[in-house]
Design a protein around this motif. Structure first.
Motif, PDB file in Angstrom:
ATOM      1  N   LYS A  22       6.087 -11.596  -0.696  1.00 49.38           N
ATOM      2  CA  LYS A  22       4.742 -11.276   0.505  1.00 49.38           C
ATOM      3  C   LYS A  22       3.610 -11.835  -0.022  1.00 49.38           C
ATOM      4  O   LYS A  22       3.459 -12.570  -0.937  1.00 49.38           O
ATOM      5  CB  LYS A  22       4.844  -9.708   0.575  1.00 49.38           C
ATOM      6  N   LEU A  74       0.825  -2.353   7.478  1.00 52.64           N
ATOM      7  CA  LEU A  74       1.817  -3.208   6.911  1.00 52.64           C
ATOM      8  C   LEU A  74       1.828  -4.655   7.667  1.00 52.64           C
ATOM      9  O   LEU A  74       1.813  -5.873   6.982  1.00 52.64           O
ATOM     10  CB  LEU A  74       3.100  -2.655   7.101  1.00 52.64           C
ATOM     11  N   THR A 118      10.611   1.189  -3.429  1.00 53.02           N
ATOM     12  CA  THR A 118       9.470   0.619  -2.736  1.00 53.02           C
ATOM     13  C   THR A 118       8.098   0.746  -3.159  1.00 53.02           C
ATOM     14  O   THR A 118       7.326  -0.279  -3.229  1.00 53.02           O
ATOM     15  CB  THR A 118       9.459   1.559  -1.366  1.00 53.02           C
ATOM     16  N   PHE A 121       2.011   3.852   8.383  1.00 53.68           N
ATOM     17  CA  PHE A 121       1.711   2.696   7.556  1.00 53.68           C
ATOM     18  C   PHE A 121       2.096   1.166   8.370  1.00 53.68           C
ATOM     19  O   PHE A 121       2.093   0.238   7.789  1.00 53.68           O
ATOM     20  CB  PHE A 121       2.742   2.404   6.310  1.00 53.68           C
ATOM     21  N   ARG A 162      18.267  -6.073  -3.795  1.00 49.73           N
ATOM     22  CA  ARG A 162      17.427  -5.051  -3.952  1.00 49.73           C
ATOM     23  C   ARG A 162      17.162  -4.185  -5.223  1.00 49.73           C
ATOM     24  O   ARG A 162      16.139  -3.796  -5.546  1.00 49.73           O
ATOM     25  CB  ARG A 162      17.858  -4.081  -2.724  1.00 49.73           C
ATOM     26  N   GLU A 210      11.897  -1.292  13.032  1.00 48.74           N
ATOM     27  CA  GLU A 210      12.192  -0.090  12.758  1.00 48.74           C
ATOM     28  C   GLU A 210      11.396   0.826  12.271  1.00 48.74           C
ATOM     29  O   GLU A 210      11.395   2.067  12.183  1.00 48.74           O
ATOM     30  CB  GLU A 210      13.454  -0.153  11.362  1.00 48.74           C
ATOM     31  N   HIS A 211      10.187   0.321  11.849  1.00 49.86           N
ATOM     32  CA  HIS A 211       8.896   1.035  11.209  1.00 49.86           C
ATOM     33  C   HIS A 211       7.744   1.240  12.423  1.00 49.86           C
ATOM     34  O   HIS A 211       6.809   1.970  11.996  1.00 49.86           O
ATOM     35  CB  HIS A 211       8.266   0.573  10.173  1.00 49.86           C
ATOM     36  N   VAL A 254       0.912   1.168  -0.924  1.00 49.84           N
ATOM     37  CA  VAL A 254       2.131   0.696  -1.286  1.00 49.84           C
ATOM     38  C   VAL A 254       2.804  -0.559  -0.326  1.00 49.84           C
ATOM     39  O   VAL A 254       3.982  -1.172  -1.068  1.00 49.84           O
ATOM     40  CB  VAL A 254       3.048   2.025  -0.740  1.00 49.84           C
ATOM     41  N   GLN A 255       2.187  -0.925   0.490  1.00 50.62           N
ATOM     42  CA  GLN A 255       2.733  -2.131   1.265  1.00 50.62           C
ATOM     43  C   GLN A 255       2.584  -3.478   0.262  1.00 50.62           C
ATOM     44  O   GLN A 255       3.368  -4.298   0.558  1.00 50.62           O
ATOM     45  CB  GLN A 255       2.167  -2.094   2.468  1.00 50.62           C
ATOM     46  N   TYR A 297       9.924  -5.613  11.399  1.00 56.80           N
ATOM     47  CA  TYR A 297       9.321  -4.555  11.058  1.00 56.80           C
ATOM     48  C   TYR A 297       9.706  -3.321  12.289  1.00 56.80           C
ATOM     49  O   TYR A 297       9.006  -2.572  12.362  1.00 56.80           O
ATOM     50  CB  TYR A 297       7.992  -4.207  10.455  1.00 56.80           C
ATOM     51  N   ARG A 299       9.180  -5.356  -8.597  1.00 62.46           N
ATOM     52  CA  ARG A 299       8.068  -4.626  -8.248  1.00 62.46           C
ATOM     53  C   ARG A 299       7.569  -3.717  -9.580  1.00 62.46           C
ATOM     54  O   ARG A 299       6.407  -3.226  -9.613  1.00 62.46           O
ATOM     55  CB  ARG A 299       8.421  -3.553  -7.298  1.00 62.46           C
ATOM     56  N   ASN A 353       4.052  -4.819  -2.091  1.00 61.22           N
ATOM     57  CA  ASN A 353       4.984  -4.434  -3.283  1.00 61.22           C
ATOM     58  C   ASN A 353       5.618  -5.825  -3.381  1.00 61.22           C
ATOM     59  O   ASN A 353       6.785  -5.921  -3.872  1.00 61.22           O
ATOM     60  CB  ASN A 353       5.895  -3.238  -3.103  1.00 61.22           C
TER      61      ASN A 353
END
Ligand code: DAT
Ligand code: MG
Length: 138
Positions: A11, A63, A93, A59, A87, A53-54, A115-116, A51, A104, A118
């Motif tokens: 990221k 994000l 997360t 957030f 993962r 699903e979010h 938190v984003q 993204y 992380r 990460n």
């Protein structure tokens, strides 16, 4: 059975902090194969797909904004059970509480309730991997 593939993203925080090499070193040391890799500056439409699903979560907007704040490295990564394996390498997360030994946990922290930030993304299922690889690699 064909070797499994997953989408990994380093990221914008990982790229900006100069951690691309350190993160790739962990992935390579684990023995996964780089199939394709590119530096990408995604537009909002691509991130909204990625993204989806979010959408609607508190957030979500921060994000998407964060993910547009600079380039990411997109990686098509292959190997037996690479989806769960990456993962596991990434850690949970929230980087503050992610286990030491993970990407992380070792390299991330909160930089003010973010938190984003990460460092990495990894697909969470075979269905997500197919969908996300299409979004980032076509
Ligand atoms: P993961 O990236 O571990 O699969 P996720 O899919 O639940 O986590 O969330 C996607 C990203 O959204 C995550 O990497 C960071 C951000 N995020 C998740 N939960 C958050 C929260 N409670 N506050 C801020 N950002 C969050
Ligand atoms: Mg996820």
């Amino acid at each position: 059975m064909a070797t499994e593939e997953t989408l990994v993203l380093i990221k914008p925080d990982g790229v900006a902090r100069g951690l691309t090499g350190a993160i790739l070193a962990r992935v390579e040391a684990k023995g996964y194969s780089l199939v394709d890799l590119r530096l990408v500056e995604p537009d909002r439409a691509r991130l909204e797909q990625h993204y989806a699903e979010h959408a609607g979560k508190p957030f979500y907007e921060p994000l998407v904004e964060f993910m547009m704040s600079g380039p990411s490295v997109a990686i098509r990564l292959a190997g037996n059970r690479v989806i769960e394996g990456f993962r596991s390498l990434a850690g949970t997360t929230d980087p503050t509480t992610a286990a030491p030994g993970t990407i992380r946990g070792d390299l991330g922290r909160d930089w003010g309730l973010k938190v984003q930030q990460n460092l990495v993304h990894g697909s969470d299922s075979p269905e997500s991997a197919v969908r996300e690889l299409q979004i980032w690699f076509g």
